[in-house]
Enzyme design. Structure first.
Site, PDB file in Angstrom:
ATOM      1  N   THR A  44       0.114  16.536 -67.154  1.00 37.83           N
ATOM      2  CA  THR A  44       0.640  17.157 -65.888  1.00 37.83           C
ATOM      3  C   THR A  44       0.048  16.595 -64.811  1.00 37.83           C
ATOM      4  OG1 THR A  44      -1.365  18.843 -66.047  1.00 37.83           O
ATOM      5  CG2 THR A  44       0.893  19.612 -67.064  1.00 37.83           C
ATOM      6  N   LYS A  45      -0.947  15.642 -64.893  1.00 39.71           N
ATOM      7  CA  LYS A  45      -1.765  15.197 -63.872  1.00 39.71           C
ATOM      8  C   LYS A  45      -0.907  14.051 -63.030  1.00 39.71           C
ATOM      9  CE  LYS A  45      -5.570  17.572 -64.834  1.00 39.71           C
ATOM     10  NZ  LYS A  45      -5.155  18.471 -65.847  1.00 39.71           N
ATOM     11  N   ASN A  46      -1.659  13.685 -61.941  1.00 42.87           N
ATOM     12  CA  ASN A  46      -0.974  12.886 -60.977  1.00 42.87           C
ATOM     13  C   ASN A  46      -0.390  11.796 -61.555  1.00 42.87           C
ATOM     14  OD1 ASN A  46      -2.102  14.841 -59.437  1.00 42.87           O
ATOM     15  ND2 ASN A  46      -2.020  13.471 -57.679  1.00 42.87           N
TER      16      ASN A  46
ATOM     17  N   TYR B 264      -3.958  13.493 -68.476  1.00 40.79           N
ATOM     18  CA  TYR B 264      -3.388  14.721 -69.107  1.00 40.79           C
ATOM     19  C   TYR B 264      -1.729  14.721 -68.368  1.00 40.79           C
ATOM     20  CZ  TYR B 264      -1.695  19.126 -71.031  1.00 40.79           C
ATOM     21  OH  TYR B 264      -0.813  20.198 -71.753  1.00 40.79           O
TER      22      TYR B 264
END
Ligand SMILES: Cc1ncc(COP(=O)(O)O)c(C=O)c1O
Length: 393
Positions: free
Chosen positions: A187-189, A185
């Site tokens: 916002t993920k790393n 997603y």
């Protein structure tokens, strides 16, 4: 204390991309094949190899990856799945989608993760799986969980939405449980805009999960990119009730290049976390995140705990004050058992998981994205200290 607010709003977690993702996406758009095809296969192989697993199945999201994972593990109506209340909607929802029952275990106050000592008392004859959630990228303490799973013959399906690149006692998350699911997603790393992946050493499960992403059409992944070619078969067979949650080659094109940069991204996150740690050290109003010696965290989040005895305002007002001085944050997570749906479903009430509830009342997740300049991280730290001083009792 003097504080000059940043002229621009510091966003909580912007994605970090460069020309490589752009070029690969454009090449895919021009290739004539834009949905699930060779790029997804390439990304699956790369993630499996990175995470130390033999196989992977890409999906539209981590939520979908976890749903197909529970499906192949045979989770069904009447079963119980033990998990953490300190998590996102997906973790509980996928258990409910399978018509099974989520059974929550309170968390450890240092790590926000399921307290392994509290798991065994929740195991019943209906328990079929444990779903550890590696909150903020800090690994759960997996050894006691693995021992319990072995002793009670139950499966482990890890919600590793936050934990790509995380290690537990030198082993990558992805190489430990029966199936592990990652999120891509925004916002993920690493991100593919939307995306998820289930990794496993079990070839049969991996193949079954790929089929489940395409309605349960038996050879979907094989025929799909041939289907519209001259060689393509005009027939297909639906072997079970699958879903429609495949990853597209457009998304995988981003993922391939995001993954190449993951170790560097996680190093930058670690550096930024250390800037915060240094700024907040020994402050009576704050408790910076604890990292246990058994994990190398992906540092997905920097979950800072406020000491509410130190200030005159509550966490929500603190977060709103940060917003006013142009610092974006996120509050993760309101424990699942306190949401209307789960309160009704499971008959829980406030007070059932006191550690999780206390963490939620005090947590503020600060910006950590490698897209942000180091100066933004210093500014966010200064802003926190300024507000603590301003609102001190
Ligand atoms: C702990 C946790 N699990 C699962 C998910 C679901 O990921 P996705 O948005 O890829 O479905 C998230 C997303 O934020 C999450 O934080």
């Amino acid at each position: 204390m003097e504080f000059k607010k940043p002229s621009e709003y510091i966003p909580f977690s912007p994605p970090c991309m460069d020309g490589r993702e752009e070029e690969e996406v454009i090449a895919t758009l021009r290739s004539g094949w834009i949905t699930t095809g060779p790029k997804v296969k390439q990304f699956e192989r790369a993630v499996a190899e990175y995470a130390g697993a033999k196989h992977a199945a890409a999906a539209f999201s981590c939520t979908d990856a976890m749903l197909i994972a529970l499906h192949v593990l045979g989770i069904k109506e009447g079963d119980e799945v033990i998990t953490s209340p300190y998590t996102f909607a997906s973790t509980g929802h996928v258990i409910c989608y399978r018509r099974a029952k989520p059974v929550f275990v309170d968390v450890d106050p240092d790590t926000f993760n399921m307290d392994p000592e509290k798991i065994e008392e929740k195991i019943t004859s209906a328990t079929k799986a444990i779903m550890p959630v590696h909150f903020a990228g800090h690994s759960c303490d997996m050894d006691p969980i693995l021992d319990l799973a072995k002793k009670h013959k139950i499966k482990i399906m890890e919600d590793a939405a936050h934990a790509i690149g995380t290690e537990y006692k030198g082993r990558k998350i992805g190489s430990i449980g029966d199936i592990t699911c990652f999120s891509f997603y925004v916002t993920k790393n690493i991100t593919t805009a939307e995306g998820g992946m289930a990794v496993t050493d079990n070839e049969e499960w991996a193949q079954a999960m790929r089929v489940l992403t395409m309605y349960g059409i038996s050879d979907a992944r094989e025929i799909w990119n041939k289907r519209y070619s001259k060689a393509g078969s005009i027939h297909h067979d639906i072997t079970e009730l699958g879903y429609k949650c495949n990853m597209t080659d457009i998304c995988a094109s981003m993922g391939i290049h995001q993954l190449e940069k993951l170790n560097w991204f996680n190093e930058v996150r670690k550096k930024y976390a250390e800037i915060y740690n240094k700024a907040f050290k020994n402050h009576h109003g704050l408790q910076p995140p604890v990292i246990k010696p058994y994990t190398k965290s992906s540092r997905h989040l920097y979950p800072l705990l406020l000491n509410l005895d130190y200030i005159r305002i509550d966490r929500d007002s603190f977060v709103n004050s940060l917003k006013e001085i142009n610092i974006g944050t996120s509050v993760l997570f309101r424990p699942l058992h306190l949401h209307t749906y789960y309160l009704g479903l499971l008959n829980h009430r406030y007070g059932d998981f006191p550690v999780a509830e206390n963490l939620f009342e005090r947590v503020v997740c600060l910006p950590l994205s490698p897209k942000l300049e180091e100066s933004a991280i210093h500014k966010a730290a200064e802003g926190v200290l300024y507000l603590l001083e301003k609102h001190k009792k």
